[in-house]
Design a protein around this motif. Structure first.
Motif, PDB file in Angstrom:
ATOM      1  N   TYR A 104       0.630   3.837  -0.943  1.00 18.06           N
ATOM      2  CA  TYR A 104       1.641   3.296  -0.006  1.00 18.06           C
ATOM      3  C   TYR A 104       2.585   4.657   0.401  1.00 18.06           C
ATOM      4  O   TYR A 104       2.557   5.547  -0.308  1.00 18.06           O
ATOM      5  CB  TYR A 104       2.653   2.497  -0.656  1.00 18.06           C
ATOM      6  N   THR A 148       9.981   1.136  -3.350  1.00 21.26           N
ATOM      7  CA  THR A 148       9.630   0.467  -1.969  1.00 21.26           C
ATOM      8  C   THR A 148       8.635   1.353  -1.187  1.00 21.26           C
ATOM      9  O   THR A 148       9.048   2.387  -0.946  1.00 21.26           O
ATOM     10  CB  THR A 148      10.768   0.013  -1.123  1.00 21.26           C
ATOM     11  N   GLU A 159      -4.067   0.343  -4.032  1.00 16.58           N
ATOM     12  CA  GLU A 159      -3.658   0.811  -2.512  1.00 16.58           C
ATOM     13  C   GLU A 159      -2.933   1.948  -2.747  1.00 16.58           C
ATOM     14  O   GLU A 159      -2.544   2.727  -3.660  1.00 16.58           O
ATOM     15  CB  GLU A 159      -2.754  -0.281  -1.946  1.00 16.58           C
ATOM     16  N   ALA A 198       4.401  -2.846   6.747  1.00 12.77           N
ATOM     17  CA  ALA A 198       5.160  -3.767   5.972  1.00 12.77           C
ATOM     18  C   ALA A 198       5.730  -3.048   5.002  1.00 12.77           C
ATOM     19  O   ALA A 198       4.964  -2.155   4.244  1.00 12.77           O
ATOM     20  CB  ALA A 198       4.009  -4.848   5.679  1.00 12.77           C
ATOM     21  N   TYR A 199       6.567  -3.346   4.540  1.00 14.14           N
ATOM     22  CA  TYR A 199       7.196  -2.752   3.359  1.00 14.14           C
ATOM     23  C   TYR A 199       6.860  -3.886   2.027  1.00 14.14           C
ATOM     24  O   TYR A 199       6.841  -4.981   2.083  1.00 14.14           O
ATOM     25  CB  TYR A 199       8.863  -2.837   3.300  1.00 14.14           C
ATOM     26  N   TYR A 200       6.717  -3.011   0.839  1.00 10.59           N
ATOM     27  CA  TYR A 200       6.085  -3.774  -0.279  1.00 10.59           C
ATOM     28  C   TYR A 200       6.990  -3.160  -1.588  1.00 10.59           C
ATOM     29  O   TYR A 200       7.547  -2.076  -1.672  1.00 10.59           O
ATOM     30  CB  TYR A 200       4.666  -3.429  -0.547  1.00 10.59           C
ATOM     31  N   LYS A 209      12.056  -0.780  -9.525  1.00 13.80           N
ATOM     32  CA  LYS A 209      11.173  -1.292  -8.202  1.00 13.80           C
ATOM     33  C   LYS A 209      11.262   0.087  -7.575  1.00 13.80           C
ATOM     34  O   LYS A 209      12.172   0.800  -7.192  1.00 13.80           O
ATOM     35  CB  LYS A 209      11.690  -2.122  -7.349  1.00 13.80           C
ATOM     36  N   LEU A 239       7.146  -2.241  -5.201  1.00 10.07           N
ATOM     37  CA  LEU A 239       6.181  -2.089  -6.300  1.00 10.07           C
ATOM     38  C   LEU A 239       6.884  -2.185  -7.565  1.00 10.07           C
ATOM     39  O   LEU A 239       7.632  -0.982  -7.796  1.00 10.07           O
ATOM     40  CB  LEU A 239       5.694  -0.642  -5.610  1.00 10.07           C
TER      41      LEU A 239
END
Length: 179
Positions: free
Chosen positions: A108, A74, A106, A80-82, A72, A84
């Motif tokens: 980030y 981040t 997107e 906002a945190y996602y 993952k 990924l």
């Protein structure tokens, strides 16, 4: 796992800088210690190193850092945190002092540096293609010969493109097994 460092002051700054370049954080209270030979009494478990072979220690840690991968990443978008997953990532881009993670839909913002990402991402899926880009090779659909012996990469489900710089073409081709 937390890693600590026990060594003489004369080499502490050098070793700490090399360890941090690999994306490994040092802690005062740790699970495992990097300990200079002769100072390891009572510190277990530990990795003992000799001050005359600091490059050997760095090589060992580089090997460890490459193995400590995560599935993952981040990223932040609109305050906002996602989380990924790797399979959604097309590439990472260093732009000025910011690192961006591009997906097909997107972009980030990340808090990590590009070299830190490179050290912790799976080396069989992510490859550096320039000073500013790391690409997810599983997302690349086409490799196009480009101007001045460079290559152009295109991605599945996206109109985004990334150039492989001249200085990275040879290692990129070797990574893919190309001639």
């Amino acid at each position: 796992m937390k890693i600590g460092l026990v060594c003489e002051d004369r080499i502490r700054e050098y070793v700490a800088a090399k360890v941090q370049e690999l994306g490994i954080e040092l802690y005062a209270s740790a699970d495992v210690y990097l300990v200079q030979e002769g100072l390891h009494q009572g510190l277990l478990p530990c990795i003992v190193f000799h001050p005359d072979n600091l490059e050997g220690l760095v090589d060992l840690l580089h090997h460890y850092a490459r193995r400590s991968v995560t599935s993952k990443v981040t990223g932040m978008l609109n305050d906002a945190y996602y989380i990924l997953p790797h399979e959604d990532i097309l590439y990472f881009e260093a732009l000025d002092a910011v690192v961006l993670c591009h997906t097909s839909e997107e972009t980030y913002h990340l808090k990590e540096r590009l070299f830190q990402l490179e050290n912790r991402l799976p080396g069989d899926q992510f490859v550096r293609v320039s000073r500013s880009f790391i690409v997810h090779i599983n997302a690349v659909t086409k490799v196009i010969p480009w101007f001045n012996r460079r290559l152009l990469l295109t991605f599945a489900g996206s109109k985004k493109e990334v150039e492989v710089s001249k200085s990275y073409v040879k290692s990129f081709k070797a990574f893919l097994g190309m001639r």
